[in-house]
Design an enzyme around this catalytic site. Structure first.
Site, PDB file in Angstrom:
ATOM      1  N   THR A   7      65.284  36.677  58.647  1.00 35.63           N
ATOM      2  CA  THR A   7      65.863  36.928  59.848  1.00 35.63           C
ATOM      3  C   THR A   7      66.161  38.085  60.588  1.00 35.63           C
ATOM      4  O   THR A   7      65.711  39.140  59.803  1.00 35.63           O
ATOM      5  CB  THR A   7      67.387  36.028  59.719  1.00 35.63           C
ATOM      6  OG1 THR A   7      67.677  35.725  61.073  1.00 35.63           O
ATOM      7  CG2 THR A   7      68.381  37.207  59.017  1.00 35.63           C
ATOM      8  N   LYS A  39      72.489  31.814  64.323  1.00 32.71           N
ATOM      9  CA  LYS A  39      72.883  32.743  63.588  1.00 32.71           C
ATOM     10  C   LYS A  39      74.001  33.967  63.834  1.00 32.71           C
ATOM     11  O   LYS A  39      74.302  34.717  63.426  1.00 32.71           O
ATOM     12  CB  LYS A  39      71.658  33.478  63.019  1.00 32.71           C
ATOM     13  CG  LYS A  39      70.784  32.750  62.122  1.00 32.71           C
ATOM     14  CD  LYS A  39      69.523  33.590  61.857  1.00 32.71           C
ATOM     15  CE  LYS A  39      68.431  32.561  61.425  1.00 32.71           C
ATOM     16  NZ  LYS A  39      67.165  33.380  61.130  1.00 32.71           N
ATOM     17  N   GLY A  51      77.306  37.860  63.105  1.00 30.56           N
ATOM     18  CA  GLY A  51      75.994  37.244  62.898  1.00 30.56           C
ATOM     19  C   GLY A  51      75.596  37.486  61.334  1.00 30.56           C
ATOM     20  O   GLY A  51      76.116  38.410  60.778  1.00 30.56           O
ATOM     21  N   SER A 130      65.069  41.126  57.596  1.00 28.45           N
ATOM     22  CA  SER A 130      63.732  41.588  57.573  1.00 28.45           C
ATOM     23  C   SER A 130      63.350  42.252  58.765  1.00 28.45           C
ATOM     24  O   SER A 130      62.369  43.335  58.613  1.00 28.45           O
ATOM     25  CB  SER A 130      62.980  40.355  57.035  1.00 28.45           C
ATOM     26  OG  SER A 130      62.702  39.260  57.884  1.00 28.45           O
ATOM     27  N   ALA A 162      59.806  40.350  66.622  1.00 30.44           N
ATOM     28  CA  ALA A 162      59.459  39.021  66.418  1.00 30.44           C
ATOM     29  C   ALA A 162      57.817  39.319  66.541  1.00 30.44           C
ATOM     30  O   ALA A 162      57.272  38.651  65.869  1.00 30.44           O
ATOM     31  CB  ALA A 162      59.814  38.052  67.384  1.00 30.44           C
ATOM     32  N   THR A 168      60.535  36.537  61.644  1.00 34.79           N
ATOM     33  CA  THR A 168      61.498  36.489  63.019  1.00 34.79           C
ATOM     34  C   THR A 168      60.590  35.833  63.830  1.00 34.79           C
ATOM     35  O   THR A 168      59.397  36.199  64.139  1.00 34.79           O
ATOM     36  CB  THR A 168      61.781  37.995  63.253  1.00 34.79           C
ATOM     37  OG1 THR A 168      62.181  38.736  62.051  1.00 34.79           O
ATOM     38  CG2 THR A 168      62.620  38.078  64.456  1.00 34.79           C
TER      39      THR A 168
END
Length: 177
Positions: A7, A39, A51, A130, A162, A168
């Site tokens: 995440t 989250k 979060g 991560s 991402a 992600t």
């Protein structure tokens, strides 16, 4: 501190605005189980953002404990955070939880962990998970070189993360105070 795979959570304060966002991907080993997990939450009458990164069940346990601390200390973010970290570190069951939290109100942003960390950033930016280092670098650059709002910085930084971190995704949810 443990780095959690799976995440990215980012919190940015700019001016009077605080935004926190996260991607929606939930993974188990090398498999994506869910793409649209939420989250980031609003707590204590929508005055506090929280979060998580790490195990979902562990994070939900921590959210519940943190909400109880907020009620006990009447929304005092710092006191509630200190008490949660103390309990998290000393309680046998909680000590085994594998998660990290980022919590924020309009004045304070904190990273909380079970190993005793309770960290407030110097620049109002916190990232975990991560993809955290990528989102953190991006947010710091955008703060310095653009006039984007905190919410826009969070969205753009998470999209950048991402594009780099395989854990992600681009299903981003952002909450703003």
């Amino acid at each position: 501190m443990t780095e959690f795979i799976g995440t990215t959570v980012l919190c940015v304060k700019r001016g009077q605005e605080v935004s926190m966002g996260a991607d929606g991907q939930v993974t188990f080993s090398n498999t994506i189980l869910k793409a649209t997990s939420k989250k980031v939450r609003r707590l204590y009458g929508n005055k506090i953002l929280a979060g998580f990164a790490g195990g979902v069940a562990d994070a939900l346990t921590l959210f519940n404990r943190f909400e109880a601390k907020l009620e006990e200390y009447r929304g005092n973010l710092e006191r509630s955070s200190v008490e949660l970290v103390k309990e998290w570190r000393t309680d046998r069951a909680l000590r085994r939880l594998e998660a990290m939290l980022v919590v924020a109100d309009k004045n304070t942003q904190l990273l909380l962990s079970g190993s005793g960390e309770l960290i407030s950033p110097d620049d109002g930016i916190i990232a975990i998970g991560s993809g955290g280092p990528y989102a953190l670098a991006s947010a710091r650059s955008l703060i310095l070189h653009t006039n984007l709002s905190a919410e826009e910085i969070v969205k753009e930084s998470l999209l950048i993360a991402a594009n780099i971190c395989i854990y992600t995704n681009k299903e981003i949810i952002v909450e703003t105070l």
